[in-house]
Design an enzyme around this catalytic site. Structure first.
Site, PDB file in Angstrom:
ATOM      1  N   CYS A 130       0.824  -1.220   0.000  1.00  0.00           N
ATOM      2  CA  CYS A 130       0.000   0.000   0.000  1.00  0.00           C
ATOM      3  C   CYS A 130       0.855   1.265   0.000  1.00  0.00           C
ATOM      4  O   CYS A 130       0.333   2.362  -0.188  1.00  0.00           O
ATOM      5  CB  CYS A 130      -0.937  -0.002   1.199  1.00  0.00           C
ATOM      6  N   HIS A 273      -3.397   6.787   2.484  1.00  0.00           N
ATOM      7  CA  HIS A 273      -3.785   5.494   1.919  1.00  0.00           C
ATOM      8  C   HIS A 273      -5.182   5.159   2.425  1.00  0.00           C
ATOM      9  O   HIS A 273      -5.479   5.316   3.612  1.00  0.00           O
ATOM     10  CB  HIS A 273      -2.768   4.432   2.332  1.00  0.00           C
ATOM     11  N   ASN A 304     -10.253  -0.692  -0.254  1.00  0.00           N
ATOM     12  CA  ASN A 304      -8.811  -0.530  -0.109  1.00  0.00           C
ATOM     13  C   ASN A 304      -8.145  -1.153  -1.339  1.00  0.00           C
ATOM     14  O   ASN A 304      -8.147  -2.366  -1.493  1.00  0.00           O
ATOM     15  CB  ASN A 304      -8.380  -1.234   1.188  1.00  0.00           C
TER      16      ASN A 304
HETATM   17  C1  LIG Z   1     -10.105  -5.256   9.762  1.00  0.00           C
HETATM   18  C2  LIG Z   1     -10.738  -4.252  10.720  1.00  0.00           C
HETATM   19  C3  LIG Z   1     -11.780  -3.413  10.011  1.00  0.00           C
HETATM   20  C4  LIG Z   1     -11.399  -5.006  11.853  1.00  0.00           C
HETATM   21  O1  LIG Z   1     -11.950  -4.081  12.757  1.00  0.00           O
HETATM   22  P1  LIG Z   1     -11.662  -4.217  14.317  1.00  0.00           P
HETATM   23  O2  LIG Z   1     -12.422  -3.166  14.965  1.00  0.00           O
HETATM   24  O3  LIG Z   1     -10.180  -4.234  14.523  1.00  0.00           O
HETATM   25  O4  LIG Z   1     -12.290  -5.634  14.599  1.00  0.00           O
HETATM   26  P2  LIG Z   1     -11.725  -6.763  15.572  1.00  0.00           P
HETATM   27  O5  LIG Z   1     -10.821  -7.652  14.807  1.00  0.00           O
HETATM   28  O6  LIG Z   1     -11.216  -6.122  16.828  1.00  0.00           O
HETATM   29  O7  LIG Z   1     -13.051  -7.538  15.908  1.00  0.00           O
HETATM   30  C5  LIG Z   1     -14.068  -6.919  16.680  1.00  0.00           C
HETATM   31  C6  LIG Z   1     -15.245  -7.842  16.732  1.00  0.00           C
HETATM   32  O8  LIG Z   1     -15.860  -7.937  15.447  1.00  0.00           O
HETATM   33  C7  LIG Z   1     -15.910  -9.289  15.018  1.00  0.00           C
HETATM   34  N1  LIG Z   1     -15.640  -9.325  13.594  1.00  0.00           N
HETATM   35  C8  LIG Z   1     -14.455  -9.463  12.966  1.00  0.00           C
HETATM   36  N2  LIG Z   1     -14.629  -9.420  11.644  1.00  0.00           N
HETATM   37  C9  LIG Z   1     -15.936  -9.242  11.427  1.00  0.00           C
HETATM   38  C10 LIG Z   1     -16.728  -9.109  10.289  1.00  0.00           C
HETATM   39  N3  LIG Z   1     -16.197  -9.135   9.056  1.00  0.00           N
HETATM   40  N4  LIG Z   1     -18.048  -8.916  10.438  1.00  0.00           N
HETATM   41  C11 LIG Z   1     -18.620  -8.879  11.670  1.00  0.00           C
HETATM   42  N5  LIG Z   1     -17.909  -9.008  12.787  1.00  0.00           N
HETATM   43  C12 LIG Z   1     -16.597  -9.181  12.677  1.00  0.00           C
HETATM   44  C13 LIG Z   1     -14.841 -10.002  15.801  1.00  0.00           C
HETATM   45  O9  LIG Z   1     -15.163 -11.364  15.940  1.00  0.00           O
HETATM   46  C14 LIG Z   1     -14.898  -9.286  17.117  1.00  0.00           C
HETATM   47  O10 LIG Z   1     -15.991  -9.787  17.868  1.00  0.00           O
HETATM   48  P3  LIG Z   1     -15.901  -9.947  19.448  1.00  0.00           P
HETATM   49  O11 LIG Z   1     -15.697  -8.554  19.973  1.00  0.00           O
HETATM   50  O12 LIG Z   1     -17.201 -10.534  19.797  1.00  0.00           O
HETATM   51  O13 LIG Z   1     -14.721 -10.825  19.677  1.00  0.00           O
HETATM   52  C15 LIG Z   1      -9.654  -3.314  11.297  1.00  0.00           C
HETATM   53  O14 LIG Z   1      -8.838  -4.012  12.204  1.00  0.00           O
HETATM   54  C16 LIG Z   1      -8.805  -2.692  10.254  1.00  0.00           C
HETATM   55  O15 LIG Z   1      -9.275  -1.961   9.419  1.00  0.00           O
HETATM   56  N6  LIG Z   1      -7.490  -2.898  10.328  1.00  0.00           N
HETATM   57  C17 LIG Z   1      -6.573  -2.331   9.413  1.00  0.00           C
HETATM   58  C18 LIG Z   1      -6.755  -2.956   8.105  1.00  0.00           C
HETATM   59  C19 LIG Z   1      -5.929  -2.340   7.064  1.00  0.00           C
HETATM   60  O16 LIG Z   1      -5.784  -1.171   7.027  1.00  0.00           O
HETATM   61  N7  LIG Z   1      -5.416  -3.185   6.224  1.00  0.00           N
HETATM   62  C20 LIG Z   1      -4.713  -2.817   5.102  1.00  0.00           C
HETATM   63  C21 LIG Z   1      -3.504  -2.126   5.497  1.00  0.00           C
HETATM   64  S1  LIG Z   1      -2.806  -1.640   4.085  1.00  0.00           S
END
Ligand SMILES: CC(C)(COP(=O)(O)OP(=O)(O)OC[C@H]1O[C@@H](n2cnc3c(N)ncnc32)[C@H](O)[C@@H]1OP(=O)(O)O)[C@@H](O)C(=O)NCCC(=O)NCCS
Length: 348
Positions: A130, A273, A304
């Site tokens: 990215c 980004h 993304n």
């Molecule tokens: C991926 C992302 C959106 C997940 O969001 P988050 O707030 O971190 O979510 P978490 O992994 O902490 O999970 C929170 C809860 O949602 C749930 N969950 C995870 N994925 C889920 C989905 N797709 N749909 C619904 N629930 C989901 C988890 O099980 C967790 O539940 P719990 O609290 O009961 O255990 C976030 O971490 C993110 O954007 N990270 C950066 C990604 C990125 O930028 N990537 C590219 C970099 S170039």
């Protein structure tokens, strides 16, 4: 060019290296097919509401099955060259930032150069995920300033739908496909500020292809496999990446603005980004970005797109009159590696 003699040994002839560079033109390409959160949720246990709340993504685009990174790059690059007002024969180098060109070799850039009928320029790919486009802009700036070439075509392009596991709840909703391109050329005034960049290889497992190509060899050599060949999709430790982006990237963004001799209120646009809308919001806070500075939020409709996200978002802002032509924009890319690069650029 200059040649001098010192101590009897003839000194090498080198380029003068005292020129300025800027982005002369930008282009973008989004594939036709709009993919909704509902469609993504057919394969993962999630909801439109959760995806929108946690990532800001409403829709993304997926390329056609037969549409390649070369096809998408060609569309974006053609527009960037047209808008730069140069002829394609003037392109002296092509830098293609991508992690989804599905050939280990040859690189995508020379194939694109041939497809577009460019004049056999230097052409190579870079793998900086990215942050690839910002790495490319930095290289292009140095190449033009040092006199190596007059015009560099920098492309960020991804077909991430090919490398996404649609059953992986942690990443299936994040990624999209697209291409963005810039022509960097000689300028009378400085148009690309110093690049702040770096890497954190100790966290290389935070976003990674699941298996290496060689890991797949035994599976490929097994005769009569009925469950198909395992596919090395990209996986992501969402929270690790999120925390890193929010806590470590904001200071890099601040430093890039300082290095360019500006303050955040002198910016005309902020184009981070497009990783996650919440990461963007956290960066705005950390930067103490004044409200009058427009911020790219292309992720809502484009997802993304990794290396393509910054040029796609910036060209949309210019096209829609949200950011002024000729204004200063802070751009910052960060992703798998983990790697990052940030610089202030003058928008074309
Ligand atoms: C991926 C992302 C959106 C997940 O969001 P988050 O707030 O971190 O979510 P978490 O992994 O902490 O999970 C929170 C809860 O949602 C749930 N969950 C995870 N994925 C889920 C989905 N797709 N749909 C619904 N629930 C989901 C988890 O099980 C967790 O539940 P719990 O609290 O009961 O255990 C976030 O971490 C993110 O954007 N990270 C950066 C990604 C990125 O930028 N990537 C590219 C970099 S170039």
């Amino acid at each position: 060019m200059s040649t001098t003699r010192k101590g009897g040994r003839k000194q090498l002839t080198v380029h003068r290296g005292d020129r300025h560079a800027r982005i002369l033109g930008l282009g973008g390409y989004r594939p036709e097919r709009v993919v909704t959160n509902e469609e993504i949720c057919q394969f993962i246990d999630s909801s439109d509401e959760w995806i929108q709340q946690r990532s800001g993504i409403i829709t993304r685009r997926f390329a056609r099955e037969d549409e390649t990174v070369i096809d998408m790059a060609e569309a974006a690059a053609t527009q960037a060259i047209e808008r730069a007002g140069i002829s394609k024969e003037q392109i002296g180098a092509v830098i293609m930032a991508t992690v989804s060109h599905p050939f280990q070799t040859p690189a995508a850039a020379p194939i694109l150069a041939d497809r577009m009928g460019l004049a056999h320029p230097a052409a190579f790919d870079i793998s900086a995920a990215c942050a690839g486009y910002c790495h490319g802009i930095s290289l292009a700036n140095d190449m033009v300033r040092s006199g190596t070439v007059d015009h560099v075509l920098v492309i960020g392009v991804e077909k991430l739908s090919d490398f996404t596991d649609k059953y992986d709840r942690g990443s299936a909703f994040i990624f999209g496909d697209g291409a963005g391109a810039a022509v960097v050329g000689v300028s009378d005034t400085p148009g690309i500020g110093p690049t702040l960049w770096g890497s954190l290889g100790e966290q290389s497992d935070a976003i990674t292809q699941r298996e290496s190509w060689t890991d797949l060899r035994p599976a490929m050599e097994e005769p009569g496999r009925e469950d198909g060949i395992p596919w090395p999709a990209f996986t992501m430790q969402g929270q690790t990446v999120f925390r890193w982006a929010v806590f470590s990237m904001a200071p890099v963004a601040v430093a890039a603005v300082e290095a360019a001799g500006l303050t955040p209120d002198e910016l005309d646009a902020f184009v981070p980004h497009q990783a996650n809308m919440r990461i963007t919001d956290a960066m705005i806070k950390a930067l103490k970005l004044p409200e009058h500075v427009p911020v790219a939020r292309d992720i809502a409709e484009t997802g993304n797109t990794s290396a393509a996200s910054i040029p796609l978002a910036m060209s949309r802002m210019l096209d829609e009159g949200e950011a002024p032509h000729g204004g200063y924009a802070l751009q910052i890319g960060f992703g798998a590696g983990l790697v990052y690069a940030a610089q202030v650029v003058q928008m074309p």
